[in-house]
Design a protein around this motif. Sequence first.
Motif, PDB file in Angstrom:
ATOM      1  N   GLU A  83      22.098  21.453   6.775  1.00  0.00           N
ATOM      2  CA  GLU A  83      22.868  21.183   6.083  1.00  0.00           C
ATOM      3  C   GLU A  83      22.469  19.895   6.316  1.00  0.00           C
ATOM      4  OE1 GLU A  83      26.509  21.510   5.238  1.00  0.00           O
ATOM      5  OE2 GLU A  83      26.365  24.356   5.293  1.00  0.00           O
ATOM      6  N   THR A  86      20.385  18.078   4.314  1.00  0.00           N
ATOM      7  CA  THR A  86      20.505  16.660   2.920  1.00  0.00           C
ATOM      8  C   THR A  86      22.028  15.843   3.310  1.00  0.00           C
ATOM      9  OG1 THR A  86      22.087  18.380   2.882  1.00  0.00           O
ATOM     10  CG2 THR A  86      20.043  18.970   1.900  1.00  0.00           C
ATOM     11  N   GLY A  87      22.387  16.564   4.980  1.00  0.00           N
ATOM     12  CA  GLY A  87      24.106  15.428   5.204  1.00  0.00           C
ATOM     13  C   GLY A  87      25.235  16.207   5.240  1.00  0.00           C
ATOM     14  N   THR A  88      25.207  17.089   4.121  1.00  0.00           N
ATOM     15  CA  THR A  88      26.591  18.134   3.800  1.00  0.00           C
ATOM     16  C   THR A  88      27.301  18.362   5.274  1.00  0.00           C
ATOM     17  OG1 THR A  88      24.953  19.514   3.778  1.00  0.00           O
ATOM     18  CG2 THR A  88      25.439  18.987   1.610  1.00  0.00           C
ATOM     19  N   ILE A  89      26.294  18.365   6.316  1.00  0.00           N
ATOM     20  CA  ILE A  89      27.119  19.080   7.421  1.00  0.00           C
ATOM     21  C   ILE A  89      28.198  17.671   7.885  1.00  0.00           C
ATOM     22  CG2 ILE A  89      25.673  16.989   8.615  1.00  0.00           C
ATOM     23  CD1 ILE A  89      26.965  20.456  10.284  1.00  0.00           C
ATOM     24  N   GLU A  90      28.082  16.521   7.213  1.00  0.00           N
ATOM     25  CA  GLU A  90      28.913  15.251   7.651  1.00  0.00           C
ATOM     26  C   GLU A  90      30.744  15.608   6.566  1.00  0.00           C
ATOM     27  OE1 GLU A  90      28.424  11.537   6.627  1.00  0.00           O
ATOM     28  OE2 GLU A  90      29.317  10.394   7.292  1.00  0.00           O
ATOM     29  N   LEU A  91      30.524  16.296   5.445  1.00  0.00           N
ATOM     30  CA  LEU A  91      31.082  16.835   4.625  1.00  0.00           C
ATOM     31  C   LEU A  91      32.182  17.641   5.315  1.00  0.00           C
ATOM     32  CD1 LEU A  91      31.798  14.942   1.917  1.00  0.00           C
ATOM     33  CD2 LEU A  91      30.780  16.715   0.449  1.00  0.00           C
ATOM     34  N   LEU A  92      30.973  18.779   5.476  1.00  0.00           N
ATOM     35  CA  LEU A  92      31.324  20.023   6.750  1.00  0.00           C
ATOM     36  C   LEU A  92      32.430  19.403   7.622  1.00  0.00           C
ATOM     37  CD1 LEU A  92      31.511  23.121   5.392  1.00  0.00           C
ATOM     38  CD2 LEU A  92      29.527  23.017   7.025  1.00  0.00           C
ATOM     39  N   LEU A  93      32.242  18.842   8.470  1.00  0.00           N
ATOM     40  CA  LEU A  93      32.702  18.487   9.834  1.00  0.00           C
ATOM     41  C   LEU A  93      33.587  17.244   9.343  1.00  0.00           C
ATOM     42  CD1 LEU A  93      29.675  19.577  12.431  1.00  0.00           C
ATOM     43  CD2 LEU A  93      31.948  20.397  12.447  1.00  0.00           C
ATOM     44  N   THR A  94      33.400  16.897   8.611  1.00  0.00           N
ATOM     45  CA  THR A  94      35.631  15.788   8.503  1.00  0.00           C
ATOM     46  C   THR A  94      36.312  16.440   6.968  1.00  0.00           C
ATOM     47  OG1 THR A  94      33.946  15.108   6.900  1.00  0.00           O
ATOM     48  CG2 THR A  94      34.453  13.920   8.093  1.00  0.00           C
ATOM     49  N   ALA A  95      36.394  17.564   7.644  1.00  0.00           N
ATOM     50  CA  ALA A  95      37.268  19.014   6.991  1.00  0.00           C
ATOM     51  C   ALA A  95      37.655  19.458   8.598  1.00  0.00           C
ATOM     52  CB  ALA A  95      36.327  19.888   6.022  1.00  0.00           C
ATOM     53  N   GLU A  99      33.513  23.033  14.896  1.00  0.00           N
ATOM     54  CA  GLU A  99      31.916  23.221  14.807  1.00  0.00           C
ATOM     55  C   GLU A  99      31.847  24.814  15.393  1.00  0.00           C
ATOM     56  OE1 GLU A  99      33.295  20.555  16.113  1.00  0.00           O
ATOM     57  OE2 GLU A  99      32.111  18.888  16.552  1.00  0.00           O
ATOM     58  N   LYS A 244      24.824  16.548  15.517  1.00  0.00           N
ATOM     59  CA  LYS A 244      25.686  15.874  14.295  1.00  0.00           C
ATOM     60  C   LYS A 244      25.237  14.694  13.451  1.00  0.00           C
ATOM     61  CE  LYS A 244      30.233  15.872  15.558  1.00  0.00           C
ATOM     62  NZ  LYS A 244      31.516  16.232  15.369  1.00  0.00           N
ATOM     63  N   GLY A 245      25.744  13.296  14.788  1.00  0.00           N
ATOM     64  CA  GLY A 245      25.963  12.218  14.421  1.00  0.00           C
ATOM     65  C   GLY A 245      24.331  12.025  13.756  1.00  0.00           C
ATOM     66  N   ARG A 246      23.090  12.721  14.074  1.00  0.00           N
ATOM     67  CA  ARG A 246      21.493  11.918  14.524  1.00  0.00           C
ATOM     68  C   ARG A 246      20.885  11.930  12.692  1.00  0.00           C
ATOM     69  NH1 ARG A 246      20.635  12.007  20.076  1.00  0.00           N
ATOM     70  NH2 ARG A 246      22.789  10.772  20.207  1.00  0.00           N
TER      71      ARG A 246
END
Lengths: 246, 320
Positions: A83, A86-95, A99, A244-246
């Motif tokens: 996650e 690929t950067g999908t974590i950003e999409l996940l954690l803006t929903a 955490e 998460k931001g790195r």
Amino acid sequence: MRKLLALVRRELLAYFSSPLAYVVLTAFLFVNGFVFWLIVAYLNDPRTRAMAPLRLLFGGTMYFWLLLLFVVPVITMRLLAEERRTGTIELLLTAPVTEGQVVMGKFLAAWIFYLFLWLPTLVYVGILASYATIDFGPVAAGYLGIALLGLLFASVGVFTSALAKNQIVAAIFAFAALVVVFSVGLIENLVTNPLWKNALSYMNLWDHMDDFAKGLVDTRRLIYPVSLSGFFLYLSVKALEAVKGR
Amino acid sequence: MIEVQDLTKRYFDREVVKSVSFFVPEGEVLGFLGPNGAGKTTTMRMICAYLPPTAGSVKVAGVDLAQDPLGVRARIGYLPENVALYPEMRVEEFLRFRAAIEGVPAKEVPERLAYVVDRCMLGDVQRQVIGTLSKGYRQRVGLAAALIHKPPVLILDEPTVGLDPRQIVKIRELIVELGRDHTVILSTHILPEVEQVCRRVLIIDDGRIVADGTPESLRTGFSGLSAVTVELEGADGASAAQVLGGIAGVEKVEVLADGRFQLAVRDGKAVRREVFRAAVARGWHILELSQSVPSLEDVFLRLTTREEVTGEAAAEVSYA
């Protein structure tokens, strides 16, 4: 709750739509099948002492541990590392999910997949039951022990997957961490100080499985894996918040 | 709708966003401009409750970020810079998953799904696996996911990067349409895009807001000067330059070629009138007389380049 369910569902879907799941499943069944054959052959030798074959299968051999130490990191390595890569974590954690929910979803999915791996081994129980009388108490307890062990191992894997961005690195970290978690209890046999011996026996996973395989369900054996996996999940949430931001 | 007050982000000793404040009223489409590394993405990630701010406050649709980060997330539809999706999922599957984690009530999911599929023109790929989609479709899937929970605010981080010209036009049209019933922050470094889509522009550089206004006001307001190009026939270069320089309102005369001059002027209309009179009086023929307003590019470059210079100066000080 619905959000957590959605997260678990998506993760399970990801497992079964990747070839890795089937490779792991096949390898797992192959090794377990071989071990089962070995145990039956061994016990069939008239010179050996009579033993419950499932007691040997559930943690009584080194194969069991080797397999778990390898398989669990492979199951968990993808979870958070991918996650983040690929950067999908950003999409996940803006929903609007926390955490904690994300970590829990990943963890539960990994654990369910782990249980799924063990599902076909019920066939061995069936085979044995058709040739001999089986005491189903210890069998159920053995599976309970395996499930608890899965909680602990999966939580360690989730934690290392939160730390590393690369799946392979996550798997190697998880393997190293699990070797420590597994072998720390074995030091029990090396120390003489009764206080240390007591503390270490509490962490002895070999005895943990042996007790369950004998049909012994001791609350201490329940509390240790559950609380330790809770601790690792807490660390995973903290790690995820930090990286998460790195 | 979006209130940002003294928003700051610090990584160790490096300040990436420096006390940024702005307000976006309901229904506005705000263009968020800045060179790469200016702090655009970090600012937007903080507004979306993805990164915790070091200092400052954010309010989205009346919800305070510090008190209710999940509430803020629920009110924003966010399209990150590199739209990363799960490649193994089908479009519809993915949108259903997004609906669930965004907290769309189960009863409303089919209706919302139909709406975003229609809005983002995904009808023909609904059952396709995301990994097999083209970049343009993936961008639209990301946008559909951002819209699925009916957010009052949309934050789009460089939505047209990497698309072909036709896809860019389509996405822009879609953003303009969405701007009618959403408050939108659109980050980009493509300036014509801003002029087409946004009613207001915010330029950020080196973590600070350096300009805020409509595209028109930025273009004229910042320089104050416009450029007039003159081409004369039958005039001697040096004396013509002198005559042109003597006209009231001309700040600077630049000789472009033989007989061609560029004037920096304050009032373009009056100056052009005077240039005409001067030419008639001296018997010169005017071959060209035109005025150009600086483009948003000029304003952008001037603002961000000046900042770079001060940035270097600051770096020198810190090294000494």
